[in-house]
Design a protein around this motif. Sequence first.
Motif, PDB file in Angstrom:
ATOM      1  N   ALA A 269       0.977  -1.308  -0.026  1.00  0.00           N
ATOM      2  CA  ALA A 269      -0.054   0.338  -0.089  1.00  0.00           C
ATOM      3  C   ALA A 269       0.745   0.593   0.181  1.00  0.00           C
ATOM      4  CB  ALA A 269      -1.017   0.097   1.487  1.00  0.00           C
ATOM      5  N   ALA A 270       1.858   1.183   0.575  1.00  0.00           N
ATOM      6  CA  ALA A 270       2.782   2.611   0.622  1.00  0.00           C
ATOM      7  C   ALA A 270       3.555   2.160  -0.279  1.00  0.00           C
ATOM      8  CB  ALA A 270       3.708   2.126   1.958  1.00  0.00           C
ATOM      9  N   LEU A 271       3.816   1.759  -1.223  1.00  0.00           N
ATOM     10  CA  LEU A 271       4.453   0.803  -2.820  1.00  0.00           C
ATOM     11  C   LEU A 271       3.508   1.894  -3.450  1.00  0.00           C
ATOM     12  CD1 LEU A 271       6.896   0.783  -4.255  1.00  0.00           C
ATOM     13  CD2 LEU A 271       6.326  -1.072  -4.550  1.00  0.00           C
ATOM     14  N   GLY A 272       2.360   1.375  -2.991  1.00  0.00           N
ATOM     15  CA  GLY A 272       1.337   1.920  -4.388  1.00  0.00           C
ATOM     16  C   GLY A 272       1.126   3.454  -4.100  1.00  0.00           C
ATOM     17  N   ARG A 273       0.758   4.321  -3.007  1.00  0.00           N
ATOM     18  CA  ARG A 273       0.341   5.852  -2.586  1.00  0.00           C
ATOM     19  C   ARG A 273       2.755   6.711  -2.703  1.00  0.00           C
ATOM     20  NH1 ARG A 273      -0.818   3.586   2.019  1.00  0.00           N
ATOM     21  NH2 ARG A 273       1.245   4.436   3.494  1.00  0.00           N
ATOM     22  N   GLU A 274       3.412   6.166  -2.587  1.00  0.00           N
ATOM     23  CA  GLU A 274       4.945   6.474  -3.539  1.00  0.00           C
ATOM     24  C   GLU A 274       4.716   6.564  -4.986  1.00  0.00           C
ATOM     25  OE1 GLU A 274       8.979   5.150  -4.406  1.00  0.00           O
ATOM     26  OE2 GLU A 274       8.216   4.042  -2.914  1.00  0.00           O
ATOM     27  N   LEU A 275       4.061   5.473  -5.607  1.00  0.00           N
ATOM     28  CA  LEU A 275       4.487   5.853  -7.106  1.00  0.00           C
ATOM     29  C   LEU A 275       3.478   6.676  -7.554  1.00  0.00           C
ATOM     30  CD1 LEU A 275       5.612   2.057  -7.608  1.00  0.00           C
ATOM     31  CD2 LEU A 275       6.993   3.896  -7.486  1.00  0.00           C
ATOM     32  N   LEU A 276       1.898   6.651  -7.208  1.00  0.00           N
ATOM     33  CA  LEU A 276       1.065   7.670  -7.722  1.00  0.00           C
ATOM     34  C   LEU A 276       0.891   8.958  -7.493  1.00  0.00           C
ATOM     35  CD1 LEU A 276      -2.006   6.981  -8.197  1.00  0.00           C
ATOM     36  CD2 LEU A 276      -2.509   8.116  -6.030  1.00  0.00           C
ATOM     37  N   HIS A 277       2.052   9.074  -6.224  1.00  0.00           N
ATOM     38  CA  HIS A 277       2.123  11.017  -6.638  1.00  0.00           C
ATOM     39  C   HIS A 277       3.213  10.945  -7.010  1.00  0.00           C
ATOM     40  CE1 HIS A 277      -0.856  11.939  -3.771  1.00  0.00           C
ATOM     41  NE2 HIS A 277      -0.499  10.546  -3.848  1.00  0.00           N
ATOM     42  N   TYR A 350      -1.170  -8.171 -12.786  1.00  0.00           N
ATOM     43  CA  TYR A 350      -0.846  -7.276 -11.370  1.00  0.00           C
ATOM     44  C   TYR A 350      -2.486  -6.462 -11.254  1.00  0.00           C
ATOM     45  CZ  TYR A 350      -0.717  -4.961 -15.958  1.00  0.00           C
ATOM     46  OH  TYR A 350      -0.936  -4.495 -17.449  1.00  0.00           O
ATOM     47  N   GLU A 351      -2.492  -6.625  -9.751  1.00  0.00           N
ATOM     48  CA  GLU A 351      -3.527  -5.588 -10.213  1.00  0.00           C
ATOM     49  C   GLU A 351      -3.895  -4.721  -9.803  1.00  0.00           C
ATOM     50  OE1 GLU A 351      -6.545  -6.346 -10.788  1.00  0.00           O
ATOM     51  OE2 GLU A 351      -6.465  -8.944 -12.121  1.00  0.00           O
ATOM     52  N   LEU A 352      -4.243  -3.547  -8.902  1.00  0.00           N
ATOM     53  CA  LEU A 352      -4.451  -2.444  -8.296  1.00  0.00           C
ATOM     54  C   LEU A 352      -4.566  -2.266  -6.967  1.00  0.00           C
ATOM     55  CD1 LEU A 352      -4.056   1.218  -9.133  1.00  0.00           C
ATOM     56  CD2 LEU A 352      -6.827   1.119  -9.759  1.00  0.00           C
ATOM     57  N   ALA A 353      -5.994  -2.737  -7.087  1.00  0.00           N
ATOM     58  CA  ALA A 353      -5.799  -3.572  -5.521  1.00  0.00           C
ATOM     59  C   ALA A 353      -4.996  -4.204  -4.763  1.00  0.00           C
ATOM     60  CB  ALA A 353      -6.891  -4.186  -5.668  1.00  0.00           C
ATOM     61  N   ASP A 354      -3.758  -4.711  -4.893  1.00  0.00           N
ATOM     62  CA  ASP A 354      -2.602  -5.257  -4.331  1.00  0.00           C
ATOM     63  C   ASP A 354      -1.991  -3.828  -3.934  1.00  0.00           C
ATOM     64  OD1 ASP A 354      -3.615  -7.641  -5.243  1.00  0.00           O
ATOM     65  OD2 ASP A 354      -2.148  -7.875  -6.990  1.00  0.00           O
ATOM     66  N   TYR A 355      -1.738  -2.867  -4.531  1.00  0.00           N
ATOM     67  CA  TYR A 355      -1.751  -1.557  -3.862  1.00  0.00           C
ATOM     68  C   TYR A 355      -2.313  -0.963  -3.242  1.00  0.00           C
ATOM     69  CZ  TYR A 355       1.435  -4.045  -6.542  1.00  0.00           C
ATOM     70  OH  TYR A 355       2.756  -6.004  -6.988  1.00  0.00           O
ATOM     71  N   GLY A 356      -2.885  -1.035  -2.806  1.00  0.00           N
ATOM     72  CA  GLY A 356      -4.352  -0.079  -1.657  1.00  0.00           C
ATOM     73  C   GLY A 356      -4.975   1.007  -2.675  1.00  0.00           C
ATOM     74  N   LEU A 357      -4.585   0.652  -4.375  1.00  0.00           N
ATOM     75  CA  LEU A 357      -5.626   2.007  -5.172  1.00  0.00           C
ATOM     76  C   LEU A 357      -6.590   1.767  -5.435  1.00  0.00           C
ATOM     77  CD1 LEU A 357      -1.414   3.008  -6.837  1.00  0.00           C
ATOM     78  CD2 LEU A 357      -2.778   3.777  -4.442  1.00  0.00           C
ATOM     79  N   THR A 358      -7.521   2.142  -5.803  1.00  0.00           N
ATOM     80  CA  THR A 358      -8.632   2.352  -6.491  1.00  0.00           C
ATOM     81  C   THR A 358      -8.723   3.356  -7.922  1.00  0.00           C
ATOM     82  OG1 THR A 358      -9.776   4.421  -5.631  1.00  0.00           O
ATOM     83  CG2 THR A 358     -10.050   1.655  -4.465  1.00  0.00           C
ATOM     84  N   ARG A 359      -9.677   2.645  -8.633  1.00  0.00           N
ATOM     85  CA  ARG A 359      -9.588   3.553 -10.031  1.00  0.00           C
ATOM     86  C   ARG A 359     -10.051   5.556  -9.684  1.00  0.00           C
ATOM     87  NH1 ARG A 359     -10.317   3.407 -15.433  1.00  0.00           N
ATOM     88  NH2 ARG A 359      -9.810   1.318 -15.801  1.00  0.00           N
ATOM     89  N   GLU A 360     -11.282   5.551  -8.950  1.00  0.00           N
ATOM     90  CA  GLU A 360     -10.821   6.626  -8.076  1.00  0.00           C
ATOM     91  C   GLU A 360      -9.969   7.379  -8.076  1.00  0.00           C
ATOM     92  OE1 GLU A 360     -14.091   3.946  -8.796  1.00  0.00           O
ATOM     93  OE2 GLU A 360     -12.878   3.650  -7.351  1.00  0.00           O
TER      94      GLU A 360
END
Length: 377
Positions: A269-277, A350-360
């Motif tokens: 989840a932290a990785l997902g947030r990091e890369l998102l931004h 891969y799945e978006l949800a695996d990284y604590g992220l949603t489409r929204e």
Amino acid sequence: MTTAELMLAEAGLVGDIAAGTMPGLTAALAALDQETGISADGRTRALAQFRDNLSRLAAIVADRAAHPEIAEIAIDRPVFILGLPRCGTSILHALIGADPQVRTPLQWEVAEPSPPPEAATFDTDPRAAGFDAYVAANFTGAWADILKAHPIGARIPQECGMILETAFQGINPTMLFSLPGYYDWYHKADTSFGYQVHKMWLQHLSWRNPRQRWVLKVQEHAYHLGELMRTYPDAVLVQPHRDPVTVMASISRLIEVIRCVSFTSIDRAALGRELLHLWHDGQVASMAWRKANPQVRVLDLRFKDIVADPVAAVRQVYHHAGMDFTATTEQAVSDWWVANPSDKHGQHRYELADYGLTREQVETVYADYIQTYGDFL
């Protein structure tokens, strides 16, 4: 003597080159000291990578001193492929790189650039076989999954990131080892020195093995287009686009695999947030630069169109860049496409949800990008 000064001295880097490298190296070392999640083995890997970066830069500098004519090589209208990760930049780079009139930096020569490669022995240079042996020995186990998402091999085009990191003005340390402190430095830095070193590399690789045009790529160019264009004022820019929701899922999985050998555990989840931004930061910078410089024409492409008709996509790039699209070009592009199916090394899952992220979440962060480039998604 600081650790950075000691490492520069060990590599034999002095003067302006050492001074230009020092800020990024210092930032990377400080960030490594602050990184708590990295394993002892990961820390060793990071320091080895930093030393390898300095060693490769030192080799370029030494050859340039021995052969001053390298500095006179002209780099004419280089083509830079921009864009988010996982949006077809590597595919497009490899498709164009199949054309014998085009020069792309190959992975073996960026890994071991000295002595400068020569046209007469380029296809048989033993450094290529050595690089492939390294890949076979090291990209196994957990790291084997990297090959499903990102091809690695001696004669595959290399990203500019492996060049920019030799000046410690690229994003690779963050991708490999997290290092948020280094990323903060890089994001705000003036990377003019990095692009000066980048040009030194192109001159080095062109000296005894030239082609008509250079074609290059890496996502991090988006952060510093001003510095890129000051170094290459006649550069040609191309930018593929893809739905950022798919992009974020795919790049999160790839970076998880890349980092897994250096961290005891990875918080997805932290990785997902990091890369998102992180990747959005690059697009913010790119969009602002493009808006401020409308005189620079950028060819925008759809990822969907590249994979649906790669020959047509490459033809568009050639027209935009003023390059000759010959029968040889078309055959080379077609042959590469047939020889390199997307699942050549297995499926990249891969799945978006695996990284604590949603489409929204992704669409909210990337609302500006989606609004600007919606026609190309």
